[in-house]
Design an enzyme around this catalytic site. Structure first.
Site, PDB file in Angstrom:
ATOM      1  N   GLU A   1      -6.039  -4.766  -2.860  1.00 60.04           N
ATOM      2  CA  GLU A   1      -5.558  -4.619  -4.227  1.00 60.04           C
ATOM      3  C   GLU A   1      -4.065  -4.910  -4.387  1.00 60.04           C
ATOM      4  O   GLU A   1      -3.574  -5.051  -5.496  1.00 60.04           O
ATOM      5  CB  GLU A   1      -5.896  -3.244  -4.799  1.00 60.04           C
ATOM      6  CG  GLU A   1      -5.266  -2.063  -4.095  1.00 60.04           C
ATOM      7  CD  GLU A   1      -6.239  -1.384  -3.147  1.00 60.04           C
ATOM      8  OE1 GLU A   1      -7.104  -2.098  -2.577  1.00 60.04           O
ATOM      9  OE2 GLU A   1      -6.127  -0.164  -2.961  1.00 60.04           O
ATOM     10  N   ASN A   2      -3.333  -5.011  -3.278  1.00 59.06           N
ATOM     11  CA  ASN A   2      -1.920  -5.371  -3.407  1.00 59.06           C
ATOM     12  C   ASN A   2      -1.728  -6.861  -3.655  1.00 59.06           C
ATOM     13  O   ASN A   2      -0.599  -7.301  -3.856  1.00 59.06           O
ATOM     14  CB  ASN A   2      -1.122  -4.920  -2.177  1.00 59.06           C
ATOM     15  CG  ASN A   2      -1.626  -5.531  -0.897  1.00 59.06           C
ATOM     16  OD1 ASN A   2      -2.830  -5.575  -0.660  1.00 59.06           O
ATOM     17  ND2 ASN A   2      -0.725  -6.007  -0.059  1.00 59.06           N
TER      18      ASN A   2
END
Lengths: 233, 217, 233, 217
Positions: D46-47
């Site tokens: 998700e980064n």
């Protein structure tokens, strides 16, 4: 790597049926999915709901579907560079829903990103807001607009890879990125299809996760709507 | 009295150093020709380009590089391309400093109508509704009266609206006016145009609270 | 071209005052505005509200501001890789508002794009939604979240040009693009500042219109939080 | 009874050809090691990365290329980098096919608690609330009981929730269970574990409506 390549435009459009809602990228005739449109003409699917900023010209772009009476309704921000469009609209054969351009883009992006609705100032106090919820935030009025729901999204990119990653060129980008992943199935056509690993992961405009099918278009006419030049001197 | 180029020339004086500017189709497009050379300005086009340059030389047109009027264009150093959602983030998020657009009617409260004439073919609002609903600084460029000689500066718009209470300034062939709480405040007269002529051409409330200078263009 | 370059980090941070709300890009220690943070420490501004996905470690990143007791409140999704953070939080010196990561990103993007609020499913039915409006769309529940309001946004990019255009590298992109243009003033620091025209307009991640000031950082330590490797064999 | 790697190995069988998968920290991270080689899967972090590969060789770590656990990683051909808003567009927009994450508690109605223990230092939910509120296909990887021997499969969660009614499947050291309208449906037993043992370790309603096969891992 999840492979998204299909062999040709016929495979890319499998499952398109009468009465479906389609998103089509492009601004004017710039960055339109030319090959997908040709195939829609060949398939003779009809009763289509088309979400597209514009509606092409008489003999190119969405105009081809209009000539063929395949479109039931257009959802656009600006239309009518096109006599047949005007005729069908005035005769009531064609429904038209005019939507502010920024709202049109965001209704696509909302569908892509899982937002059901959003508040925008565009159209407040105008007929665009009629029947819609309005609301004040920090002293300014906004209209609640809903995310689009579409069956297919047809986009056109410059380069793409087997994983469905896309890169656009110039202003041919326009609505194409917002429409990727905004329909149940996104079909991307590209001028150049390259193996996975050929594109720099930093330079990708649309990650392949938003694209279900990709193919290299056979031919791009890229017609210019308003050729404007200045003299050399 | 000004012609279209005169209007554009006067509006160009409103364009300040460091401004990002969105130009509508028609007279607004001409403004780019008259912006001073010694200030830095970037033109945004809502189809996804910032840093527009002049039209290309013949033979150098690129079908993939156009403006919102679908005209082939070029870009200047520092330009960028982006998608439509980002383009309207710039507009809605008030990153564009000045919007110049045409109008069919403007009301004394700042309402604007410029997209639809009932009974006629309607082409659509394009980006105009987003622009007028969002911009903090909107200048309308238009003729003071329509072809039938009727005023386009009204008490209340008669045509379907594009936006409410949003126009700040109007430059016409006759005058420069500011939209205030009290009505259209007359700021400048076009060369050779009297206050009396402007009064007659303005249906909405006109405020003339001082000696009105002639434009300096 | 509108020039955004400032000579150094001191000029870049002019106007930062006690009690302001700051956005700071980065994920963990990756892609953080190292030079801006050092200058914030030097300036000794205090009572800061910091919007940042994480809060650094004891001796790097936002941890430096924490050590110095310059932060009044953190708005983050994940914190506490950091003893001093934990001490200040448990003692009540430091306020913490925990926000789901996707909501945090979108609150930035909403501020950037002029949306006052948006509906997201994240946090529905949890304490994150307490006191917030909830609403059903198509049978699913959503929480209304508001756009952030911030004074300064500090972001870090890989390359940038005089016009403020930015390009990021790898996952150092993270929150940085969403924070550009999301505060009154956006300050970008870059590893390499190049003349306008050096970057391909197609490859720009953040157009310069979203950036008010840009400078080349003096030094980047780029500390690695979890160095993980595999054996060569 | 399975160890952590056993749980990861069993979950890996749930990963199908063509899936985009988001792996949480802890046991879920181990799943990547056991996914079959003959299927195509891409891991999302998700980064801002899709197409994660293995950890880098020593000396090839890049501080600018990490996963959500802040570990240095590599990417595979076809990978892409993107910003956080786009990352959560993938998650919220249901483009990620499968989410695997750990939990402190799961309730028989699919509620999950995995981010906060009142009275203890709270690190935050990170992306977990977005993931569980959005994903259509969520598998929880965890031990069946906590260190004190108390069940983590409950009638009702006692800890602050991460999401409501969202968990579809649970793989523990003892069993594979499906969350149904009637409660936890026992699908498989870990090798050597009896239904009786699972019953005792499950506080929430357990449905055993047929011969329960032993896992095949």
């Amino acid at each position: 790597m999840i492979r998204k390549t299909v062999d040709n435009v016929q495979d890319a459009l499998k499952g398109v049926k009468d009465g479906m809602t389609l998103m089509l990228g492009g601004f004017g005739l710039c960055g339109i999915p030319e090959n997908a449109i040709s195939e829609l003409v060949r398939l003779q699917v009809s009763g289509l709901y088309c979400i597209s900023n514009n509606a092409g010209v008489d003999d190119f772009g969405l105009g081809l579907l209009l000539q063929n009476k395949q479109i039931k309704k257009m959802i656009s921000s600006y239309v009518g560079e096109n006599d047949e469009f005007e005729r069908q609209m005035l005769s009531g054969e064609l429904e038209v829903e005019l939507t502010p351009q920024g709202t049109l883009a965001e209704k696509c992006r909302a569908a892509q990103a899982g937002f059901p609705a959003f508040y925008t100032p565009a159209g407040y106090g105008t007929e665009v807001a009629e029947g819609k919820e309005t609301r004040e935030f920090n002293g300014k009025m906004y209209v609640l607009e809903k995310a689009f729901e579409a069956d297919f999204s047809f986009v056109k990119a410059w380069k793409g890879d087997e994983a469905g990653n896309l890169i656009f060129k110039g202003t041919a980008r326009n609505f194409n990125p917002c429409m990727c992943g905004a329909a149940k199935i996104t079909v991307a056509e590209v001028e150049e299809l390259v193996p996975a690993g050929s594109l720099d992961p930093n330079e990708i405009h649309v990650p392949g996760i938003f694209v279900q099918r990709i193919f290299q278009g056979e031919k791009y006419e890229k017609r210019i709507e308003q050729r404007t030049v200045r003299p050399r001197n | 009295m000004l012609d279209k180029n005169g209007i554009a020339k006067r509006i160009a004086k409103e364009v300040k150093d460091g401004y990002y500017v969105n130009l509508g189709i028609g007279i607004p497009t001409l403004v780019a020709n008259y912006v001073r050379n010694d200030i830095s300005v970037e033109f945004q086009s809502e189809n996804g380009v910032l840093g527009m340059g002049p039209f290309p030389f013949e033979g150098q047109e690129d079908a993939d590089i156009i403006n919102a009027g679908k005209q082939t264009i070029t870009t200047l150093p520092g330009a960028s391309f982006f998608d439509s959602a980002t383009s309207f983030a710039m507009i809605r998020g008030r990153h564009v400093d000045l919007t110049i657009l045409g109008a069919m009617e403007v009301a004394e409260n700042g309402d604007i109508a410029n997209w639809k004439i009932p009974g006629k073919m309607v082409k659509g609002m394009g980006g105009a509704m987003d622009l007028v609903a969002s911009a903090e600084n909107i200048i309308v460029a238009m003729m003071h009266t329509n072809r039938a000689g009727k005023s386009k500066l009204l008490k209340k718009c008669t045509l379907p609206l594009t936006g409410v209470g949003c126009v700040k300034k109007i430059v016409t062939n006759l005058a420069v006016l500011e939209v205030t709480n009290e009505g259209f405040k007359l700021l400048e007269r076009a060369p050779g145009v009297t206050v009396e002529v402007i009064k007659r051409a303005t249906e909405g409330r006109l405020i003339v609270d001082r000696e009105v200078p002639e434009m300096n263009i």
